[in-house]
Design an enzyme around this catalytic site. Structure first.
Site, PDB file in Angstrom:
ATOM      1  N   TYR A 158       0.837  -1.211   0.000  1.00  0.00           N
ATOM      2  CA  TYR A 158       0.000   0.000   0.000  1.00  0.00           C
ATOM      3  C   TYR A 158       0.867   1.254   0.000  1.00  0.00           C
ATOM      4  O   TYR A 158       0.449   2.309  -0.445  1.00  0.00           O
ATOM      5  CB  TYR A 158      -0.946  -0.024   1.206  1.00  0.00           C
ATOM      6  CG  TYR A 158      -2.156   0.855   1.050  1.00  0.00           C
ATOM      7  CD1 TYR A 158      -2.974   0.747  -0.066  1.00  0.00           C
ATOM      8  CD2 TYR A 158      -2.498   1.786   2.022  1.00  0.00           C
ATOM      9  CE1 TYR A 158      -4.095   1.550  -0.207  1.00  0.00           C
ATOM     10  CE2 TYR A 158      -3.614   2.589   1.888  1.00  0.00           C
ATOM     11  CZ  TYR A 158      -4.408   2.470   0.772  1.00  0.00           C
ATOM     12  OH  TYR A 158      -5.506   3.273   0.633  1.00  0.00           O
ATOM     13  N   LYS A 165      -3.747   8.280   3.399  1.00  0.00           N
ATOM     14  CA  LYS A 165      -5.078   7.977   3.948  1.00  0.00           C
ATOM     15  C   LYS A 165      -5.144   8.283   5.441  1.00  0.00           C
ATOM     16  O   LYS A 165      -6.203   8.671   5.955  1.00  0.00           O
ATOM     17  CB  LYS A 165      -5.437   6.509   3.688  1.00  0.00           C
ATOM     18  CG  LYS A 165      -5.737   6.190   2.232  1.00  0.00           C
ATOM     19  CD  LYS A 165      -7.000   6.869   1.729  1.00  0.00           C
ATOM     20  CE  LYS A 165      -7.407   6.344   0.352  1.00  0.00           C
ATOM     21  NZ  LYS A 165      -8.625   6.995  -0.174  1.00  0.00           N
TER      22      LYS A 165
END
Length: 257
Positions: A158, A165
């Site tokens: 990720y 995020k």
């Protein structure tokens, strides 16, 4: 969708539909099923043919281009909403982007420019939308964005989107506090992995989905329709007591160590 959520008489903006399989499309369908009138955006002329069928299916009365990287497009969008509607009740921000080279390398090796771009498109655009939406939410409203478990825990591959995020989720909390006196709520929906166009940029994403499915209590992944039901509830008057939350739509995956 069971008619447990009522959005009749409300108007909402959905930003970030890529095609019928995207999380934003599932949310748009749930909003429409609950009775909301929708505005919807598409990224550019190349994306428009994939988004237009979704807009038509939900009866979107405003359909407009919006690339948050293009100066003025976001302002133009909200000015159109003000002209045609004069008000707004909720916004769904489902926008994220990172340059492939920066996304496919470790977080310490991503470029300064690539990190700034990912942060601007994926996080700061939510703040810009909140600023533009707030004056139109004269009777209060709800601001929603889409996050992922990788904001809270390290998820393999990720990479830089994890810190981005995390910043988005923190921004939600501050927006909720900043706008509380106007009756405007804010939430991040932390969705479980869904096979979308956006997810295709994450390395070995199919393996991630298999691993999450195996560790989820019910042994199955969440659907865009289920995520949409949660979004519709949060946007409704029934969700009024809630704000500043990260709401997990992942079938309980986040509860498992």
């Amino acid at each position: 969708m069971p008619r447990l959520t009522e959005l009749a008489g409300k108007r909402g903006l959905v930003v970030g539909v890529a095609n019928e399989h995207s999380i934003a499309a599932g949310c748009a369908a749930a909003f429409a099923e609950a009775g909301a009138e929708l505005a919807m955006t598409y990224l550019d002329d190349k994306a428009k043919p994939y988004v237009q069928p979704v807009a038509e299916a939900v009866g979107a009365t405003i359909f407009s281009p919006c690339d948050v990287r293009v100066r003025g497009q976001l302002v133009d969008l909200f000015e159109r909403i003000e002209r045609e509607w004069g008000e707004l009740d909720f916004v769904l921000h489902s926008v994220a982007f990172a340059d492939r080279d920066d996304l496919r390398t470790s977080v310490v090796n991503c470029s300064q420019e690539g990190f700034a771009l990912a942060m601007d498109v994926s996080c700061h655009s939510f703040l810009r939308m909140a600023k533009l939406a707030a004056p139109l939410m004269t009777n209060g409203g709800c601001l929603l964005t889409v996050s992922f478990y990788g904001a809270d825990k390290v998820v393999e591959n990720y990479n830089l989107m994890g810190p981005v995020k995390a910043a988005l989720e923190a921004s939600v909390r501050y927006v909720a506090a900043d706008l509380a006196d106007r009756g405007i709520r804010a939430h991040a929906i932390s969705a479980g992995p869904v096979k979308t166009r956006a997810a295709s940029g994450i390395g070995r994403f199919d393996e991630l989905m298999d691993a999450v499915r195996a560790r989820t209590p019910a042994g199955r992944l969440v659907t865009i329709e289920e995520i949409g039901c949660i979004a519709a509830f949060l946007a409704s008057d029934a969700g009024a007591p809630l704000t500043g939350s990260v709401v997990y739509a992942d079938n309980g995956f986040h509860t498992i160590a």
